[in-house]
Write an enzyme that holds these catalytic residues in place. Structure first.
Site, short mmCIF file in Angstrom:
data_model
loop_
_atom_site.label_atom_id
_atom_site.label_comp_id
_atom_site.label_asym_id
_atom_site.label_seq_id
_atom_site.Cartn_x
_atom_site.Cartn_y
_atom_site.Cartn_z
N HIS A 20 -53.38 20.52 -6.31
CA HIS A 20 -53.09 19.04 -6.03
C HIS A 20 -54.18 18.13 -5.61
O HIS A 20 -54.45 17.03 -6.27
CB HIS A 20 -52.02 18.78 -5.04
N ASP A 63 -6.78 -5.62 -5.47
CA ASP A 63 -6.31 -4.97 -6.58
C ASP A 63 -6.60 -5.50 -7.94
O ASP A 63 -6.86 -4.75 -9.01
CB ASP A 63 -4.92 -4.52 -6.37
N HIS A 116 2.25 2.88 -3.34
CA HIS A 116 1.33 3.51 -4.30
C HIS A 116 1.69 5.06 -4.27
O HIS A 116 1.64 5.55 -5.56
CB HIS A 116 -0.30 3.25 -3.92
N GLU A 147 -9.93 2.54 3.51
CA GLU A 147 -10.58 1.96 2.11
C GLU A 147 -10.26 0.49 2.12
O GLU A 147 -11.26 -0.24 1.58
CB GLU A 147 -9.55 2.66 1.20
N HIS A 148 -9.02 -0.01 2.41
CA HIS A 148 -8.79 -1.39 2.66
C HIS A 148 -8.64 -1.70 3.89
O HIS A 148 -7.81 -0.94 4.64
CB HIS A 148 -7.30 -1.61 1.72
N GLN A 190 0.73 -1.18 0.09
CA GLN A 190 0.06 -0.04 0.08
C GLN A 190 1.20 1.22 -0.10
O GLN A 190 0.70 2.31 -0.72
CB GLN A 190 -0.96 -0.03 1.23
#
Lengths: 432, 432
Positions: B420, B361, B263, B327-328, B260
Site C-alpha cells: 500500500h 395508506d 388488516h 410503524e404508524h 389498522q
C-alpha cells in the site's frame, strides 16, 4: 498471473474468469456462531468474557475501557502516526460533512403537509478487527461519520491483544472521534453483545464494520433476529479492477494490483486493457516488485485467482468492469474522465495516474467501507446517510381531508378495507 | 380490549404488553421456500409456471403481460377508481420528487477531489401481493419512486387471479408509472425468479414490496445468497400506536384503531393516553363501530393482542411510543406538534385530529411501505433514495499525492501493508 484474450473466450470461460473466489460459509461455522450468540443472549457478560479469554487475552477481567485508560493509551502514540491520523481525519471529515441530509417539507395538496425527517440512529456499534493487524483507518472510516451524525451512543468494540489492550493508534482515533464507549471484545461474541445486549453493553440499532468469517456470519445472523440490529452491508474479500491503456505506467499498475493482493489470499485483482505491451510490462513489473514485498506469499496466492485480460477496445474493457462490479475500480488513462459515464458499478473509483487505490484506503477522504463480491451492483458505499434513519410525517387539515376523501374512500373500498374508508368519513360527518 | 395502568405494571408486565405477536418462521416453511428457490434456479420458467398453475391459475401459459394487454386491462377500470388513483399518484409524486438526491464534489485537500454520486439501480423488482385483495396502492408506493428514479428496468410481479389476469386497477397504475415489464406470478417463485433470473425474467438488483410469509422468507433467503439482490426492509405485521388526550375525539380514535385492526388477525393496535374518560369512550366507540364492520372477525382477533394503556402523563405516553417504535404513530391532540421532538422512532407519524392513518395508506403523499415490528428503531421508511445506490470517486494530482503521501505511507506501515505504501512512493519517485 494468467492472461486472457477476452474475445476468444467462450461465455462460460468469460464467466469463470470473472468468478469470485468461493467464500466458505460452512454449516459448522454457522452453528458455532449461533451457539456463541445464544450463550451471550443467555449469560451476558460472563459469556463475552469467557470467549474473549479463550480467543484473545487469558487474564482479561474488565470489558470496558475507562475514559482515562483510552486517553492513557492514546498518549502512547508516536507523533508521526498522530499526524498521519490527523491528516486522514481532516480529509474524511471534509468529505463526509458535505453529505449531511436535509429534511424536506412538501404541501402535496391544499391543507396536506408531508415531511421527511432524518434522525441519527440512537446507538451504533463500530466493529474494528484485531488480530495481528492494527486498523486505525477502519476506526476513522466508521468513527468520523458517526461523530458528524452525532449518534447519541457510539460504541467501539475490538479484540484486545494478549495483554488486554487495544492499540494506541485505535484509542487515538476513538478520542478524536469523541467515542467514549469502548469495549475489549471481538469476534462473534462482540457482535452478539452489540445485538442482544449484556449487563455492561446495551444493545445498538445498527452494527458497522468488517471482520473475519465469524464476525460476518454473526452480523448476518443477528440481523435476521426479531428486533435484531441493522447491519451496514454484506461482506466479502477485497478486490480491485484496473482499466488502463498505453498511457498508463506499468510500474504504477503493478503496484496497485499488488497493494490489493497483499490484503489476503482471497483477494482478487484484475487488469483489463486493450494494450498488449502494457499487459506484458505490468506482468514483469509485478514479478520485480513481488521480490521486495514482505507479504509476497499472501500476494502470490491472491494472484493465482487473478487475471490480466486483453480486450479489443476500451469500450469492451468498460463493459467487463460493469459486469464485474468491482469494489475498487482504478482507471489509469490520460482521458480517464471521458469514460466515467460508462463506469458506474463500483464501490469507489480511482481516476488517473496519480490516484493509487491505497490513497482511498487512508486519506483521500472517501470511505473505504465498500460493497465487494459483486454487491457494488446493488449496495451503496458507506456514507454519512447510513448513520441516520428516515421517517415521515403528515398533517392534514379538515379541508385537506375533505379534498382527499373521495380518493381515499374509493381506494379503500377497491381494496376491501371498509374501516379505512370509515376513518375518513367519520371525521367529515362529525360536526364538532 | 385489555386496559392497563402503565405505572402499576411490573417491568415484565410492561414488556409483555408491548410485545409483538410472534411471527411464525417455521423450519418447514423455510425449507419449502428453499426448495422453490432451488427449483426456479434449476428449471427457470418451467418451475415458475408450474408453481403459478398450482397456486394461482391452473391454465396459465404465458408469464409476461404484453404492453397491449396491460393497456387493455387498464382500460377496463372505472372512471371513479381511475380518478382516485390519479389523485394519489399526484400527491405521492409531489412528495417523492422532492427527495431527489444531489451528487457532491469536495476538494478535501489541494489537488484531491472526491465525489459522491447517486446512480439509479439498474433493475428493480416490485412485488405486489395478490390473493383476495387488489392492492393498487402498493403498486403506486413502489412504482412512483421507481419512475422518478428512472430505474432502467422496473419489473412488476403479482400473482394472477384464476383467469390468469391482474386487476385493471393494478394495470392502470403500471401504465401511469411507465412500467412495461409485468409478469403474472407471485409467492416465493416470483421472488426467486427476480433474484436468480429465468429465460423470460432477467434478475434484478433489488426487490421491493410486502407479501405473505412465503414471500417474506423468500426475500430473506435470496438476499443471503452470493450475488443475491438487496431487499427493501424486513417485514412484519402492520401496527398502529395512538397517543391522545382529552382533546381527541373517541370516535376518530376508535375508527383509526379499527382501520389498522382490519388488516389482519396479526395486526396490533395500541392507544396510550393519560385520559381515563378518553379510554373509556374509545372502548365504547370501538364496540359500536365493530357492529357495522364487514371485517369485524379479523379486527376482533387483532384487538385480542392489542391494548389501551393509561399513563400518568403525556410525557410517559411519548416514552412508551419511543420504546415500542410503531410503524404508524397517530398523535391526536390539539397541541400535537409540541410533542414531535420527543417522537422520532416511528415509520410515519399522523399529526392532529384530521389525519387518519388510512390517509397515509393512500393519498397524503408519504410512502406506506414502512418498517414495522420494532424495526422503526433502525430502518428507514421507504423513500426515493432506496431506488438509488451511492458510490464515490477520487482524482488526485501528482502534487496532491505528494501532500498526502506521508500520511498514507505512515498509516500503511502502521497497518503492516507495505505494498500500500509502495503504490504511493513509486509514483513520487518516478520522473516520467
Amino acid at each position: 498471473m494468467r492472461v486472457f484474450q477476452w474475445s476468444q473466450l467462450s461465455d462460460q470461460q468469460q464467466a469463470d474468469v470473472l468468478a469470485r473466489p468461493a467464500q466458505s460459509q460452512s454449516a459448522e461455522l454457522q452453528q458455532q456462531v449461533a451457539a456463541i450468540i445464544d450463550a451471550v443472549a443467555n449469560e451476558g457478560d460472563v459469556a463475552v468474557l469467557r470467549y474473549t479469554r479463550q480467543f484473545d487475552c487469558e487474564t482479561l477481567n474488565e470489558l470496558r475501557y475507562s475514559e482515562a485508560d483510552i486517553a492513557a493509551q492514546a498518549n502512547k502514540l508516536s507523533t508521526d502516526v498522530q499526524q498521519a491520523i490527523d491528516t486522514a481525519y481532516a480529509t474524511i471529515r471534509a468529505f463526509h460533512l458535505q453529505q449531511q441530509p436535509q429534511d424536506i417539507r412538501v404541501e402535496t395538496a391544499p391543507g396536506v403537509v408531508c415531511t421527511q425527517r432524518f434522525d441519527a440512529l440512537n446507538a451504533v456499534g463500530l466493529y474494528i478487527p484485531g488480530g495481528t493487524a492494527v486498523l486505525p483507518s477502519t476506526a476513522l472510516m466508521l468513527g468520523v461519520p458517526a461523530q458528524i451524525a452525532n449518534n447519541p451512543r457510539r460504541v467501539l468494540v475490538s479484540p484486545p491483544d494478549k495483554n488486554g489492550e487495544l492499540s494506541p493508534a485505535l484509542m487515538y482515533v476513538a478520542q478524536k472521534c469523541g467515542i467514549t464507549e469502548v469495549y475489549r471484545c471481538g469476534g462473534a461474541q462482540a457482535i452478539a453483545a452489540l445485538a442482544v445486549g449484556t449487563e455492561s453493553i446495551a444493545p445498538v440499532a445498527k452494527i458497522f464494520g468488517p471482520g473475519n468469517s465469524f464476525v460476518t456470519a454473526a452480523k448476518q445472523q443477528v440481523a435476521q433476529r426479531s428486533g435484531g440490529p441493522a447491519i451496514d452491508m454484506p461482506a466479502g474479500p477485497s478486490e480491485l479492477l484496473v482499466i488502463a491503456d498505453d498511457t498508463a505506467n506499468p510500474a504504477f499498475v503493478a503496484a496497485d494490483l499488488l497493494s490489493q493482493a497483499e490484503h489476503g489470499a482471497d483477494s482478487q485483482v484484475i487488469l483489463v486493457s486493450p494494450s498488449t505491451s502494457l499487459i506484458e510490462a505490468t506482468q514483469s513489473a509485478i514479478e520485480q516488485q513481488l521480490e521486495v514485498l514482505p507479504r509476497s506469499a499472501t500476494a502470490r496466492k491472491a494472484l493465482e485467482q487473478s487475471a490480466l485480460i486483453q480486450t479489443e477496445s476500451l469500450e469492451q474493457a468498460c463493459q467487463i468492469s460493469q459486469r464485474y462490479a468491482p469494489e475498487h475500480l482504478s482507471v489509469q488513462m490520460d482521458d480517464a474522465e471521458q469514460y466515467l459515464p460508462q463506469l458506474t458499478l463500483a464501490g469507489s473509483i480511482f481516476i488517473g495516474h496519480y490516484t493509487p487505490e491505497s490513497g482511498g484506503d487512508y486519506a483521500t477522504g472517501t470511505n473505504h467501507v465498500l460493497p465487494t463480491y459483486g454487491f457494488a451492483r446493488n449496495y451503496s458505499s458507506l456514507g454519512l446517510l447510513d448513520f441516520y434513519r428516515r421517517y415521515t410525517t403528515q398533517t392534514v387539515s379538515k379541508q385537506g381531508l375533505a379534498q382527499l376523501s373521495k380518493a381515499i374512500i374509493t381506494l379503500a373500498e377497491t381494496e376491501g378495507l371498509r374501516a379505512h374508508a370509515r376513518a375518513v368519513s367519520i371525521r367529515l360527518e362529525n360536526q364538532s
